[in-house]
Design a protein around this motif. Structure first.
Motif, mmCIF file in Angstrom:
data_model
loop_
_atom_site.group_PDB
_atom_site.id
_atom_site.type_symbol
_atom_site.label_atom_id
_atom_site.label_comp_id
_atom_site.label_asym_id
_atom_site.label_seq_id
_atom_site.Cartn_x
_atom_site.Cartn_y
_atom_site.Cartn_z
ATOM 1 N N GLY A 1 51.879 43.093 48.842
ATOM 2 C CA GLY A 1 51.159 44.223 48.272
ATOM 3 C C GLY A 1 51.634 44.526 46.868
ATOM 4 N N PHE A 2 50.733 45.105 46.068
ATOM 5 C CA PHE A 2 51.121 45.494 44.720
ATOM 6 C C PHE A 2 50.055 46.414 44.171
ATOM 7 C CE2 PHE A 2 48.000 42.934 42.443
ATOM 8 C CZ PHE A 2 47.670 41.994 43.387
ATOM 9 N N ARG A 3 50.387 47.114 43.108
ATOM 10 C CA ARG A 3 49.420 48.010 42.492
ATOM 11 C C ARG A 3 48.386 47.178 41.752
ATOM 12 N NH1 ARG A 3 51.988 52.423 38.818
ATOM 13 N NH2 ARG A 3 52.381 50.592 37.521
ATOM 14 N N PRO A 4 47.098 47.405 42.014
ATOM 15 C CA PRO A 4 46.059 46.556 41.409
ATOM 16 C C PRO A 4 46.112 46.578 39.894
ATOM 17 C CG PRO A 4 45.148 47.911 43.160
ATOM 18 C CD PRO A 4 46.539 48.408 42.912
ATOM 19 N N ALA A 5 45.788 45.439 39.303
ATOM 20 C CA ALA A 5 45.676 45.355 37.853
ATOM 21 C C ALA A 5 44.332 45.916 37.421
ATOM 22 C CB ALA A 5 45.798 43.903 37.417
ATOM 23 N N ILE A 6 44.069 45.910 36.140
ATOM 24 C CA ILE A 6 42.778 46.330 35.606
ATOM 25 C C ILE A 6 42.141 45.120 34.954
ATOM 26 C CG2 ILE A 6 41.606 47.872 33.969
ATOM 27 C CD1 ILE A 6 43.948 49.803 34.296
ATOM 28 N N PRO A 7 41.013 44.608 35.429
ATOM 29 C CA PRO A 7 40.235 45.091 36.574
ATOM 30 C C PRO A 7 40.940 44.808 37.897
ATOM 31 C CG PRO A 7 39.381 43.001 35.811
ATOM 32 C CD PRO A 7 40.436 43.405 34.816
ATOM 33 N N PRO A 8 40.542 45.508 38.987
ATOM 34 C CA PRO A 8 41.201 45.268 40.275
ATOM 35 C C PRO A 8 41.087 43.807 40.681
ATOM 36 C CG PRO A 8 39.818 47.225 40.364
ATOM 37 C CD PRO A 8 39.510 46.539 39.075
ATOM 38 N N VAL A 9 42.116 43.310 41.352
ATOM 39 C CA VAL A 9 42.129 41.938 41.838
ATOM 40 C C VAL A 9 42.476 41.950 43.324
ATOM 41 C CG1 VAL A 9 42.774 40.980 39.611
ATOM 42 C CG2 VAL A 9 44.554 41.620 41.228
ATOM 43 N N SER B 1 49.457 35.532 39.988
ATOM 44 C CA SER B 1 48.437 34.500 40.170
ATOM 45 C C SER B 1 47.086 35.132 40.492
ATOM 46 C CB SER B 1 48.851 33.520 41.269
ATOM 47 O OG SER B 1 48.858 34.132 42.537
ATOM 48 N N PHE B 2 47.075 36.192 41.298
ATOM 49 C CA PHE B 2 45.815 36.874 41.583
ATOM 50 C C PHE B 2 45.255 37.537 40.331
ATOM 51 C CE2 PHE B 2 47.676 37.002 45.970
ATOM 52 C CZ PHE B 2 46.711 36.208 46.574
ATOM 53 N N GLU B 3 46.129 38.197 39.573
ATOM 54 C CA GLU B 3 45.680 38.885 38.365
ATOM 55 C C GLU B 3 45.124 37.910 37.330
ATOM 56 O OE1 GLU B 3 49.181 40.914 37.124
ATOM 57 O OE2 GLU B 3 48.799 42.682 38.375
ATOM 58 N N ILE B 4 45.861 36.842 37.071
ATOM 59 C CA ILE B 4 45.454 35.893 36.040
ATOM 60 C C ILE B 4 44.223 35.116 36.489
ATOM 61 C CG2 ILE B 4 46.172 33.811 34.791
ATOM 62 C CD1 ILE B 4 49.047 35.032 34.868
ATOM 63 N N GLN C 1 41.337 37.317 35.799
ATOM 64 C CA GLN C 1 41.047 37.383 34.365
ATOM 65 C C GLN C 1 40.314 36.136 33.882
ATOM 66 O OE1 GLN C 1 44.944 38.010 32.742
ATOM 67 N NE2 GLN C 1 45.056 40.142 33.442
ATOM 68 N N LEU C 2 40.582 35.010 34.540
ATOM 69 C CA LEU C 2 39.902 33.762 34.195
ATOM 70 C C LEU C 2 38.569 33.609 34.921
ATOM 71 C CD1 LEU C 2 42.967 31.331 34.197
ATOM 72 C CD2 LEU C 2 41.731 32.208 32.201
ATOM 73 N N GLY C 3 38.196 34.615 35.692
ATOM 74 C CA GLY C 3 36.890 34.597 36.347
ATOM 75 C C GLY C 3 36.835 33.811 37.634
ATOM 76 N N MET C 4 37.985 33.681 38.332
ATOM 77 C CA MET C 4 38.021 32.876 39.548
ATOM 78 C C MET C 4 38.400 33.712 40.763
ATOM 79 S SD MET C 4 39.873 29.364 38.232
ATOM 80 C CE MET C 4 41.399 30.193 37.754
ATOM 81 N N GLU C 5 37.876 33.301 41.914
ATOM 82 C CA GLU C 5 38.235 33.907 43.187
ATOM 83 C C GLU C 5 39.216 32.983 43.915
ATOM 84 O OE1 GLU C 5 37.620 36.792 44.006
ATOM 85 O OE2 GLU C 5 35.508 37.390 43.969
ATOM 86 N N PRO C 6 40.199 33.541 44.652
ATOM 87 C CA PRO C 6 41.182 32.723 45.358
ATOM 88 C C PRO C 6 40.683 32.304 46.737
ATOM 89 C CG PRO C 6 41.761 35.026 45.562
ATOM 90 C CD PRO C 6 40.524 34.980 44.712
ATOM 91 N N LEU C 7 40.842 31.034 47.062
ATOM 92 C CA LEU C 7 40.433 30.522 48.369
ATOM 93 C C LEU C 7 41.606 29.802 49.017
ATOM 94 C CD1 LEU C 7 38.214 30.005 50.489
ATOM 95 C CD2 LEU C 7 37.682 27.881 49.259
#
Length: 298
Positions: free
Chosen positions: A93-101, A220-223, A226-232
């Motif tokens: 868990g972590f505080r969401p970045a802007i935009p949320p991730v 890794s989720f934040e970046i 930012q690069l426009g990708m979803e994690p799978l």
């Protein structure tokens, strides 16, 4: 590619990416499942899939494994990767970045009927990737290939073949490092360089990414976002990275088959002839059992 800019059109593509291709079958599915406790991801205008409580975790083996020692920018030797997924490194868990991730990667599809996704990591490798592509082509099946940038830039013809056959090409970092051991600048370089190569070759950057070893962290989720990708991630690990024998790989995939399942396999990172042979056996069995092998579309 402008790494930190996500346009409205790009966000729309990400929303569409949650839908499964298959217009010929008359079925469109737009919902994915995450582990429980995740934070909705995306920028304004992106539709986020619901997260039912108690969503299953991926069938992977946890435990430490050292990161591969690879010289930056050089082609990877077949033995360079120790492909042991490490879910213990996932950030709780972590505080969401802007935009949320997102806090967790997608693990499976939901409400997709008898639909499965086959994924192949670490390529492309001219010794094994062509055999996998040939088998998928023979059964008119689509898959996802999470490629490493340093191999993709050398074997661009295989990337073109993937996209020409209707497969989805995702980002698996540049050199397959252990992401949690990198600073944010290193993660950005690993993901950003690979996205740039994919965009150069295919004309569009990837919409999906997967962390090497299944080792995710906050940055890794934040970046990735930012690069426009979803994690799978995945639901079933075929364990082909252990080279357990073709029959063992086939049994694990067939035993783990089910609606919405995402299967992890590899087309590089080691001796992968068993992976190629196993696909030839389990793919027709899945199709005979009524499964539709498909991919998310963007």
């Amino acid at each position: 590619m402008k790494k930190d800019q996500t346009t409205p059109a790009r966000r729309n593509l990400l929303r569409i990416a949650a839908c499964l291709g298959g217009a010929a079958a008359g079925l469109v599915v737009g919902e994915w499942v995450q582990t429980s406790g995740g934070t909705p991801g995306g920028t304004p205008g992106r539709t986020t899939a619901p997260r039912p409580a108690g969503s299953p975790r991926p069938a992977v083996v946890s435990g430490p494994a050292g990161p591969p020692a690879v010289a930056g920018g050089l082609p990877v030797r077949a033995s360079a990767h120790r492909l042991r997924p490490m879910t213990a490194y996932a950030t709780p868990g972590f505080r969401p970045a802007i935009p949320p991730v997102r806090r967790r990667p997608f693990l499976r599809m939901a409400q997709a009927g008898r639909t499965m996704v086959l994924t192949f990591d670490d390529g492309p490798d001219p010794r094994y990737t062509p055999g996998i592509l040939s088998t998928l082509r023979a059964y008119e099946a689509r898959a996802m290939f999470f490629v490493c940038g340093e191999l993709a830039t050398v074997h661009r013809d295989l990337l073109r073949e993937m996209i020409d056959d209707g497969h989805v090409v995702g980002n698996h970092s540049w050199s397959h490092p252990l992401i949690p051991r990198l600073p944010p600048s290193g993660i950005r370089d690993e993901l950003g360089r690979t996205s740039e190569v994919i965009e150069q070759v295919l004309g569009a950057p990837p919409l999906w990414y997967r962390a090497p070893f299944g080792a995710w962290n906050k940055h890794s989720f934040e970046i990735g976002a930012q690069l426009g990708m979803e994690p799978l991630a995945w639901t079933v690990d075929s364990l082909d990275w252990q080279s357990p024998g073709t029959g063992a790989i086939v049994r694990r995939v067939l035993d783990g088959a089910g609606p919405g399942v995402v299967v992890l396999s590899h087309d590089a990172g080691g001796e992968r002839s068993q992976s190629v042979a196993a696909l030839r056996r389990y793919l027709p069995s899945l199709i005979d059992a009524g499964y539709r092998i498909t991919v998310p579309r963007g």
